[in-house]
Design a protein around this motif. Sequence first.
Motif, PDB file in Angstrom:
ATOM      1  N   GLU A   1       0.827  -1.207   0.000  1.00  0.00           N
ATOM      2  CA  GLU A   1       0.000   0.000   0.000  1.00  0.00           C
ATOM      3  C   GLU A   1       0.863   1.260   0.000  1.00  0.00           C
ATOM      4  O   GLU A   1       0.540   2.243  -0.674  1.00  0.00           O
ATOM      5  CB  GLU A   1      -0.946  -0.018   1.195  1.00  0.00           C
TER       6      GLU A   1
ATOM      7  N   PHE B   1       0.900   4.165  -2.844  1.00  0.00           N
ATOM      8  CA  PHE B   1       0.719   5.572  -2.463  1.00  0.00           C
ATOM      9  C   PHE B   1       1.873   6.422  -3.003  1.00  0.00           C
ATOM     10  O   PHE B   1       1.667   7.501  -3.550  1.00  0.00           O
ATOM     11  CB  PHE B   1       0.623   5.702  -0.939  1.00  0.00           C
TER      12      PHE B   1
ATOM     13  N   THR C   1       1.466   9.533  -5.619  1.00  0.00           N
ATOM     14  CA  THR C   1       1.795  10.917  -5.264  1.00  0.00           C
ATOM     15  C   THR C   1       3.035  11.429  -5.999  1.00  0.00           C
ATOM     16  O   THR C   1       3.068  12.593  -6.398  1.00  0.00           O
ATOM     17  CB  THR C   1       2.000  11.064  -3.746  1.00  0.00           C
TER      18      THR C   1
END
Length: 129
Positions: free
Chosen positions: A74, A78, A82
């Motif tokens: 995860e 992420f 980003t």
Amino acid sequence: MKLAARMKAFSTSIFSELSIYKKQKCSEKNDMIDLSIGSPDLPPPPFVMEALSRYASDPKAYGYTLKGRREFHEAVAFYYQTAHHVTLHPETEIMYAIGSQDGLVHENIRRKPTALAVEEGGVYIFSIY
């Protein structure tokens, strides 16, 4: 010592080359901070050593994983979203590997990938030449 002809396919390691480069620059009176191998020459701050000691004393901290942890997958998804605006599915598009060779071999064994993206790791020393 005479080496076998097949050994000619191997070159010197990057760390040997960096050592020569460092000696050359130091002989020229250049200030250097040696980050070539990543082995620290100074101890970490006491709070870091204490945290490491606590964690190393926990029997649950040990184990072996072939897939990594859900939290890791995860976090990678992420990061890519980003930093690169790329959406990745944590369970099907991210793989934990102990190195690029490990990852390339296991990915090809696991399935036939249509594409393979490999994040350029922390070895930025290759760009000094």
